[in-house]
Design an enzyme around this catalytic site. Sequence first.
Site, PDB file in Angstrom:
ATOM      1  N   TYR A 170       0.810  -1.220   0.000  1.00  0.00           N
ATOM      2  CA  TYR A 170       0.000   0.000   0.000  1.00  0.00           C
ATOM      3  C   TYR A 170       0.849   1.279   0.000  1.00  0.00           C
ATOM      4  CZ  TYR A 170      -3.213  -3.656   1.362  1.00  0.00           C
ATOM      5  OH  TYR A 170      -3.912  -4.831   1.410  1.00  0.00           O
ATOM      6  N   ARG A 171       2.050   1.175  -0.538  1.00  0.00           N
ATOM      7  CA  ARG A 171       2.970   2.304  -0.638  1.00  0.00           C
ATOM      8  C   ARG A 171       3.358   2.858   0.741  1.00  0.00           C
ATOM      9  NH1 ARG A 171       4.550   3.632  -5.185  1.00  0.00           N
ATOM     10  NH2 ARG A 171       5.098   5.754  -4.650  1.00  0.00           N
ATOM     11  N   LEU A 172       3.332   1.991   1.749  1.00  0.00           N
ATOM     12  CA  LEU A 172       3.746   2.361   3.102  1.00  0.00           C
ATOM     13  C   LEU A 172       5.215   1.976   3.287  1.00  0.00           C
ATOM     14  CD1 LEU A 172       0.566   1.117   5.011  1.00  0.00           C
ATOM     15  CD2 LEU A 172       1.060   3.425   4.150  1.00  0.00           C
TER      16      LEU A 172
END
Length: 192
Positions: A170-172
Site C-alpha cells: 500500500y505504498r507504506l
Amino acid sequence: MADDPFALFDTWFAEAQASEPNDPNAMALATSDARGRPSVRMVLLKGHGPDGFVFYTNRESRKAGEIAANPHAALLFHWKSLRRQIRIEGELTWASDIESDAYFASRSRDSQLGAWASDQSRPLADRATFEARFAEMQAKFAGGDVPRPPHWGGYRLTPDHIEFWQDRAYRLHERRVFDRAEGGWTEGLLYP
C-alpha cells in the site's frame, strides 16, 4: 538491523548478487554540469567500502567533464526483484593510479583495447570507424600486455548521505537514512 550504513549496504548487495539476473552492481550515476544541468547514466560498481563507492570510466568523457565542473553526485541502486533501492549522495574524487591499474589489468583484453579505441561520448561518424580503431589497437598491442590508457581510471564517491528504501504494501514504504556527522553517522527515518 544494522546501524552502520556500510554493513547494511553489504547485506543488501549480497542479497542482490544472489537474486538479480543481470548486473546487480549496476547503478545510476547522476552528475550535473557547471550550469547545474543534470544528466544520468548507468555505470558498474567495481569496489566499495567505508571509503566510498568506486566505478571506472574514460576521464575525457562527458561525465568526467561534469565531475570536473561539479564533483557532487548521486548514485542509485535499484533491485526490482528485491523491491529495494539505495540512494547515495556525496563527492567524487579520482581513485588512485594503483587501484585504476589493478582494475584495468583485471578486465578482458577486448575491454582493455576498447578503452584505447573509444573517444567516449564524442560524435562517431559510423560504427566502421570505431571498429577500425579497435583493429588498430589490436595490432598495436599484439603479443603484449595492454597498459591502462592515461585518460582512463576510477572515481570514488565518498558518501555523506545514504538512504535505504524498502517497498511495503500500500505504498507504506520504509525509508532509513544515514547522514555523515563528525565522528560517524546519524540515523533516521523518512515518511514514505
